[in-house]
Design a protein around this motif. Structure first.
Motif, PDB file in Angstrom:
ATOM      1  N   TYR A  77      25.747  40.033   4.634  1.00 22.92           N
ATOM      2  CA  TYR A  77      26.165  41.266   5.298  1.00 22.92           C
ATOM      3  C   TYR A  77      24.994  42.009   5.942  1.00 22.92           C
ATOM      4  O   TYR A  77      25.195  43.011   6.641  1.00 22.92           O
ATOM      5  CB  TYR A  77      26.846  42.210   4.295  1.00 22.92           C
ATOM      6  CG  TYR A  77      28.045  41.614   3.601  1.00 22.92           C
ATOM      7  CD1 TYR A  77      29.023  40.932   4.316  1.00 22.92           C
ATOM      8  CD2 TYR A  77      28.215  41.723   2.224  1.00 22.92           C
ATOM      9  CE1 TYR A  77      30.128  40.384   3.683  1.00 22.92           C
ATOM     10  CE2 TYR A  77      29.304  41.172   1.580  1.00 22.92           C
ATOM     11  CZ  TYR A  77      30.261  40.503   2.310  1.00 22.92           C
ATOM     12  OH  TYR A  77      31.350  39.966   1.682  1.00 22.92           O
ATOM     13  N   LEU A  78      23.785  41.532   5.708  1.00 22.07           N
ATOM     14  CA  LEU A  78      22.610  42.290   6.110  1.00 22.07           C
ATOM     15  C   LEU A  78      22.485  42.450   7.618  1.00 22.07           C
ATOM     16  O   LEU A  78      22.142  43.535   8.103  1.00 22.07           O
ATOM     17  CB  LEU A  78      21.340  41.640   5.548  1.00 22.07           C
ATOM     18  CG  LEU A  78      20.042  42.397   5.820  1.00 22.07           C
ATOM     19  CD1 LEU A  78      20.074  43.768   5.149  1.00 22.07           C
ATOM     20  CD2 LEU A  78      18.841  41.589   5.322  1.00 22.07           C
ATOM     21  N   ALA A  79      22.740  41.395   8.375  1.00 24.56           N
ATOM     22  CA  ALA A  79      22.529  41.434   9.822  1.00 24.56           C
ATOM     23  C   ALA A  79      23.297  42.582  10.467  1.00 24.56           C
ATOM     24  O   ALA A  79      22.732  43.389  11.222  1.00 24.56           O
ATOM     25  CB  ALA A  79      22.930  40.099  10.452  1.00 24.56           C
ATOM     26  N   ASN A  80      24.592  42.674  10.187  1.00 19.61           N
ATOM     27  CA  ASN A  80      25.410  43.721  10.802  1.00 19.61           C
ATOM     28  C   ASN A  80      24.975  45.113  10.357  1.00 19.61           C
ATOM     29  O   ASN A  80      24.986  46.067  11.150  1.00 19.61           O
ATOM     30  CB  ASN A  80      26.885  43.494  10.460  1.00 19.61           C
ATOM     31  CG  ASN A  80      27.476  42.305  11.192  1.00 19.61           C
ATOM     32  OD1 ASN A  80      26.961  41.892  12.235  1.00 19.61           O
ATOM     33  ND2 ASN A  80      28.523  41.725  10.653  1.00 19.61           N
ATOM     34  N   ILE A  81      24.579  45.226   9.096  1.00 22.28           N
ATOM     35  CA  ILE A  81      24.150  46.528   8.572  1.00 22.28           C
ATOM     36  C   ILE A  81      22.859  46.975   9.254  1.00 22.28           C
ATOM     37  O   ILE A  81      22.720  48.123   9.672  1.00 22.28           O
ATOM     38  CB  ILE A  81      23.985  46.458   7.042  1.00 22.28           C
ATOM     39  CG1 ILE A  81      25.362  46.386   6.387  1.00 22.28           C
ATOM     40  CG2 ILE A  81      23.188  47.655   6.515  1.00 22.28           C
ATOM     41  CD1 ILE A  81      25.340  46.081   4.921  1.00 22.28           C
ATOM     42  N   LEU A  82      21.904  46.061   9.382  1.00 23.84           N
ATOM     43  CA  LEU A  82      20.635  46.403  10.020  1.00 23.84           C
ATOM     44  C   LEU A  82      20.837  46.808  11.474  1.00 23.84           C
ATOM     45  O   LEU A  82      20.261  47.794  11.943  1.00 23.84           O
ATOM     46  CB  LEU A  82      19.671  45.221   9.943  1.00 23.84           C
ATOM     47  CG  LEU A  82      19.121  44.844   8.554  1.00 23.84           C
ATOM     48  CD1 LEU A  82      18.169  43.658   8.682  1.00 23.84           C
ATOM     49  CD2 LEU A  82      18.427  46.020   7.891  1.00 23.84           C
ATOM     50  N   LYS A  83      21.641  46.055  12.184  1.00 23.55           N
ATOM     51  CA  LYS A  83      21.857  46.350  13.600  1.00 23.55           C
ATOM     52  C   LYS A  83      22.487  47.721  13.799  1.00 23.55           C
ATOM     53  O   LYS A  83      22.164  48.439  14.749  1.00 23.55           O
ATOM     54  CB  LYS A  83      22.719  45.252  14.230  1.00 23.55           C
ATOM     55  CG  LYS A  83      21.989  43.913  14.349  1.00 23.55           C
ATOM     56  CD  LYS A  83      22.911  42.785  14.781  1.00 23.55           C
ATOM     57  CE  LYS A  83      22.165  41.447  14.786  1.00 23.55           C
ATOM     58  NZ  LYS A  83      23.066  40.312  15.107  1.00 23.55           N
ATOM     59  N   ALA A  84      23.385  48.099  12.883  1.00 22.83           N
ATOM     60  CA  ALA A  84      24.041  49.406  12.990  1.00 22.83           C
ATOM     61  C   ALA A  84      23.081  50.554  12.675  1.00 22.83           C
ATOM     62  O   ALA A  84      23.294  51.685  13.116  1.00 22.83           O
ATOM     63  CB  ALA A  84      25.243  49.465  12.057  1.00 22.83           C
ATOM     64  N   LEU A  85      22.015  50.256  11.929  1.00 24.37           N
ATOM     65  CA  LEU A  85      21.047  51.284  11.540  1.00 24.37           C
ATOM     66  C   LEU A  85      19.801  51.277  12.425  1.00 24.37           C
ATOM     67  O   LEU A  85      18.874  52.057  12.192  1.00 24.37           O
ATOM     68  CB  LEU A  85      20.620  51.076  10.080  1.00 24.37           C
ATOM     69  CG  LEU A  85      21.705  51.260   9.012  1.00 24.37           C
ATOM     70  CD1 LEU A  85      21.142  50.953   7.635  1.00 24.37           C
ATOM     71  CD2 LEU A  85      22.285  52.672   9.050  1.00 24.37           C
ATOM     72  N   LYS A  86      19.785  50.424  13.442  1.00 26.17           N
ATOM     73  CA  LYS A  86      18.607  50.297  14.291  1.00 26.17           C
ATOM     74  C   LYS A  86      18.187  51.636  14.879  1.00 26.17           C
ATOM     75  O   LYS A  86      18.994  52.378  15.443  1.00 26.17           O
ATOM     76  CB  LYS A  86      18.901  49.309  15.422  1.00 26.17           C
ATOM     77  CG  LYS A  86      17.699  49.034  16.322  1.00 26.17           C
ATOM     78  CD  LYS A  86      18.021  47.938  17.335  1.00 26.17           C
ATOM     79  CE  LYS A  86      16.803  47.620  18.183  1.00 26.17           C
ATOM     80  NZ  LYS A  86      17.065  46.526  19.149  1.00 26.17           N
ATOM     81  N   GLY A  87      16.898  51.962  14.702  1.00 26.14           N
ATOM     82  CA  GLY A  87      16.348  53.184  15.264  1.00 26.14           C
ATOM     83  C   GLY A  87      16.750  54.456  14.546  1.00 26.14           C
ATOM     84  O   GLY A  87      16.409  55.555  15.004  1.00 26.14           O
ATOM     85  N   GLN A  88      17.432  54.333  13.409  1.00 23.23           N
ATOM     86  CA  GLN A  88      17.943  55.511  12.709  1.00 23.23           C
ATOM     87  C   GLN A  88      17.134  55.882  11.468  1.00 23.23           C
ATOM     88  O   GLN A  88      17.483  56.842  10.781  1.00 23.23           O
ATOM     89  CB  GLN A  88      19.402  55.262  12.282  1.00 23.23           C
ATOM     90  CG  GLN A  88      20.353  54.960  13.421  1.00 23.23           C
ATOM     91  CD  GLN A  88      20.463  56.103  14.398  1.00 23.23           C
ATOM     92  OE1 GLN A  88      20.618  57.264  14.011  1.00 23.23           O
ATOM     93  NE2 GLN A  88      20.384  55.799  15.693  1.00 23.23           N
ATOM     94  N   LEU A  89      16.059  55.141  11.193  1.00 25.19           N
ATOM     95  CA  LEU A  89      15.359  55.339   9.919  1.00 25.19           C
ATOM     96  C   LEU A  89      13.947  55.897  10.087  1.00 25.19           C
ATOM     97  O   LEU A  89      13.108  55.737   9.197  1.00 25.19           O
ATOM     98  CB  LEU A  89      15.311  54.018   9.140  1.00 25.19           C
ATOM     99  CG  LEU A  89      16.687  53.496   8.711  1.00 25.19           C
ATOM    100  CD1 LEU A  89      16.563  52.156   8.016  1.00 25.19           C
ATOM    101  CD2 LEU A  89      17.386  54.484   7.800  1.00 25.19           C
ATOM    102  N   GLU A  90      13.696  56.554  11.186  1.00 29.60           N
ATOM    103  CA  GLU A  90      12.379  57.153  11.397  1.00 29.60           C
ATOM    104  C   GLU A  90      12.090  58.185  10.297  1.00 29.60           C
ATOM    105  O   GLU A  90      12.924  59.029   9.972  1.00 29.60           O
ATOM    106  CB  GLU A  90      12.321  57.828  12.764  1.00 29.60           C
ATOM    107  CG  GLU A  90      10.957  58.424  13.083  1.00 29.60           C
ATOM    108  CD  GLU A  90      10.913  59.053  14.458  1.00 29.60           C
ATOM    109  OE1 GLU A  90       9.878  59.651  14.796  1.00 29.60           O
ATOM    110  OE2 GLU A  90      11.915  58.954  15.193  1.00 29.60           O
ATOM    111  N   GLY A  91      10.905  58.078   9.705  1.00 29.05           N
ATOM    112  CA  GLY A  91      10.507  59.017   8.662  1.00 29.05           C
ATOM    113  C   GLY A  91      11.045  58.693   7.289  1.00 29.05           C
ATOM    114  O   GLY A  91      10.831  59.459   6.341  1.00 29.05           O
ATOM    115  N   LYS A  92      11.720  57.561   7.154  1.00 27.65           N
ATOM    116  CA  LYS A  92      12.305  57.189   5.873  1.00 27.65           C
ATOM    117  C   LYS A  92      11.643  55.914   5.333  1.00 27.65           C
ATOM    118  O   LYS A  92      11.313  55.013   6.097  1.00 27.65           O
ATOM    119  CB  LYS A  92      13.818  56.969   6.010  1.00 27.65           C
ATOM    120  CG  LYS A  92      14.559  58.144   6.646  1.00 27.65           C
ATOM    121  CD  LYS A  92      16.038  57.852   6.809  1.00 27.65           C
ATOM    122  CE  LYS A  92      16.720  58.902   7.684  1.00 27.65           C
ATOM    123  NZ  LYS A  92      16.656  60.252   7.134  1.00 27.65           N
TER     124      LYS A  92
END
Length: 276
Positions: A77-92
């Motif tokens: 399930y990782l691929a789809n999860i990562l793609k949906a979170l792309k660019g959303q984790l700045e500062g985390k």
């Protein structure tokens, strides 16, 4: 542990390992209000809601206020999860306990270098885990300490010197509990064959395993020295050890762990290829 107590932690995936870590963090004093879990399964969300943590089925909502995002999903399930979170984790800070997921793959898709890779093991479920951690140079000492504190809530944490060593950690401790369970199965079966009741053979085997592990942990002697101390010349233990040696048990164990390491490397490559 003090630093992590001031962090908001989001778990992407609320399975057994996530639940173990949440339980450990709560026991160490992290307020339930600082924990958010995102999982698509309603039953899991309801179970975790009983601990008073925040739950959702929306990953983007879950990470909104997070300081630490812990990836705890199955590899497929990782691929789809990562793609949906792309660019959303700045500062985390991202901590991944996903088997086979290499840092470069996660970092590339998420567009962040603050990634710590962890290989945990299932005794974390009873707060006696053994976790191998690795991070690249872009991860600061402060982030390493935070990752250590998160994982230490369920057991031992060991930092390794290269990501390649995570495959060795997988072979030794990641898969390791199964090896000991295999030995326990064999000893219980042998006890029954020797005339013991199954409950008696089981109780003796499990307590002996616990006692031997505790002795090895607390003793100043190595396991090899402890074994020699128990092995009287021409005694019962020596008779058993000689059978092990004749069957090349030590060499076979080493070969088995090498096979586990090789398979870990193969799975990592397969996962990386599927995400790319």
């Amino acid at each position: 542990m003090s630093a992590v107590l001031n962090c908001n932690i989001t778990f992407i995936g609320g399975g057994n390992m996530a639940q173990a870590l949440i339980g450990g963090l709560l026991a160490r004093g992290l307020p339930a209000t600082r924990i958010t879990v995102s999982d698509p399964v309603e039953k899991i969300r309801l179970l975790l809601a009983e601990k008073d943590v925040h739950t959702t089925d929306d990953n983007l909502v879950a990470i909104r206020d997070a300081d630490i995002v812990l990836l705890a999903v199955k590899p497929q399930y990782l691929a789809n999860i990562l793609k949906a979170l792309k660019g959303q984790l700045e500062g985390k800070l991202v901590i991944s306990i996903v088997a086979g997921a290499e840092i470069s793959t996660i970092a590339h898709v998420l567009e962040t270098e603050r990634v710590v890779r962890v290989m945990p093991n299932t005794p974390a479920l009873v707060q006696t885990g053994a976790h191998g951690l690795f991070a690249k140079e872009a991860v600061t000492l402060q982030d390493r300490e935070l990752a250590s504190q998160v994982m230490a809530s369920t057991g031992l944490t060991i930092w390794v010197n290269s990501e390649a060593q995570i495959d060795a950690v997988t072979a030794v401790s990641g898969s390791g509990p199964a090896y000991f369970f295999y030995m326990m199965e064999s000893m219980i079966r042998a006890g029954k064959n020797l005339g013991l009741d199954e409950k008696v053979a089981t109780a003796l085997t499990l307590q002996t395993a616990l006692g031997a592990a505790q002795m090895a942990i607390t003793s100043s002697n190595t396991p090899a020295e402890l074994r020699k101390n128990v092995t009287s010349p021409n005694g019962t233990t020596q008779a058993a050890i000689e059978v092990f040696d004749h069957a090349h048990i030590s060499q076979n164990i080493q070969a088995a762990l090498a096979a586990a390491q090789k398979r870990s490397q193969e799975l990592a490559q397969e996962l990386s290829d599927s995400i790319k």
